[in-house]
Design an enzyme around this catalytic site. Structure first.
Site, short mmCIF file in Angstrom:
data_model
loop_
_atom_site.label_atom_id
_atom_site.label_comp_id
_atom_site.label_asym_id
_atom_site.label_seq_id
_atom_site.Cartn_x
_atom_site.Cartn_y
_atom_site.Cartn_z
N SER A 83 44.94 34.24 37.92
CA SER A 83 45.96 33.21 37.92
C SER A 83 46.27 33.06 36.09
CB SER A 83 45.53 31.89 38.15
OG SER A 83 44.37 31.61 37.44
N ASP A 113 37.70 37.53 37.73
CA ASP A 113 38.21 38.02 38.77
C ASP A 113 38.58 39.60 38.73
OD1 ASP A 113 38.96 36.15 41.03
OD2 ASP A 113 40.92 35.55 40.10
N GLU A 131 39.03 39.59 46.18
CA GLU A 131 39.70 39.07 47.28
C GLU A 131 39.68 39.91 48.50
OE1 GLU A 131 43.79 38.11 46.14
OE2 GLU A 131 43.07 36.42 44.76
N GLU A 182 40.47 29.34 49.98
CA GLU A 182 41.71 28.84 49.41
C GLU A 182 42.50 28.48 50.68
OE1 GLU A 182 43.45 31.19 46.25
OE2 GLU A 182 45.14 29.68 46.14
O1 KIV Z 1 42.94 33.15 39.89
C1 KIV Z 1 42.29 32.04 40.23
O2 KIV Z 1 42.57 30.83 39.53
C2 KIV Z 1 41.54 31.70 41.56
C3 KIV Z 1 41.52 30.41 42.05
C4 KIV Z 1 42.62 29.82 42.54
C5 KIV Z 1 40.29 30.44 42.87
O3 KIV Z 1 41.36 32.70 42.25
#
Ligand code: KIV
Length: 272
Positions: free
Chosen positions: A53, A91, A123, A190
């Protein structure tokens, strides 16, 4: 004299498992830079997610797709330098793990070596099983992410609630069980119905962290800039605003502009 770093006990994947076993809720927030990660960590958060994000929040992109591996490593290494207690999960950005498991492992090795993060999040379910197994075999803890997976936004076509239909809900439950079975240490759900999220949390032994997934899971995650009210444009119902930093920050800057224009800043005490 002992320092904060010496006093605190680090959160590990085992700590999170023990918390779930004891029925203690897990708190998780995003962070993308040194200064805010310092505050988030000192405030006692259990897990810091260096989320992709950052693509939206830090870079102003419309989706999470454009952020690169180099950019994620830059954000993650700044966060890791700040954090003394929390578990730092990074991530994996779009396009760095979907191709094949060799590519996935190569990307993860870069993240772990160059950022110093403690775990990664990917993901997807069945379609990335081989990549997750390969990453786990290298000794890197993996967190899954099911439900609304923003890297697939162009497949979904909308950011609406996922898994409302029985078939998608059943697939999600199967994927969650599979992620547990192959060795993921936790799972993010989510934007899915609360009753489904609770069922998943009760069906797997690993910690399940929700965002827009109700209160029946083992913990919660939010995007830091949303919960602090810095970003006011994005307001789905699952966000609770704990501060209005938009008003605080713009107010402070307006006052500074006024003071400079009126020659009120700096005063004598602020000069040499
Ligand atoms: O990238 C992010 O902030 C996320 C959260 C929304 C879980 O994956």
């Amino acid at each position: 004299m002992s320092t904060y770093a010496q006093e605190v006990k680090r959160v590990t994947t085992h700590t999170l498992q023990e918390m779930k076993n004891r029925g203690e809720k897990i708190s998780m927030l995003t962070a993308y830079d040194y200064s805010l990660a310092t505050l988030v960590d000192m405030a006692g958060i259990d897990v810091i997610l260096v989320g992709d994000s950052a693509s939206n929040v830090m870079a102003g992109h419309e989706t999470t797709l454009p952020i690169t591996l180099d950019q994620m490593i830059y954000h993650a290494s700044a966060v890791v330098r700040a954090v003394k207690r929390a578990l730092v999960v990074v991530d994996m950005p779009f396009g760095t793990y979907q191709g094949n498991s060799t590519e996935a492992l190569r990307s993860v090795i870069r993240i772990m070596k160059e950022s110093g993060g403690h775990a990664v999040k990917l993901e997807g379910g069945q379609e990335i099983r081989e990549s997750i197994i390969r990453i786990l075999s290298a000794g890197v803890p993996v967190m899954g992410h099911l439900g609304l997976t923003p890297q697939s936004i162009y497949k979904f076509g909308t950011y609406a609630v996922r898994a409302k239909e029985e078939a998608e809900a059943a697939r999600l439950l199967d994927d969650a069980r599979m992620l547990e079975e192959i060795g993921c240490f936790g799972l993010v759900l989510e934007k899915i119905p609360a009753h489904l999220a609770q069922k998943v949390a009760e069906s797997v032994s690993i910690p399940v962290i929700g965002i827009g997934a109700g209160g029946g899971v083992d913990g919660q995650v939010l995007v830091l800039h949303d919960m602090l009210g810095i970003n006011q444009a994005f307001k789905p119902r699952f966000i609770r605003r704990y501060a209005d930093l938009h008003t605080v920050i713009t107010g402070a800057i307006q006052q500074y502009v006024t003071d400079v224009r009126n020659n009120d800043f700096p005063n004598e005490n602020e000069s040499y």
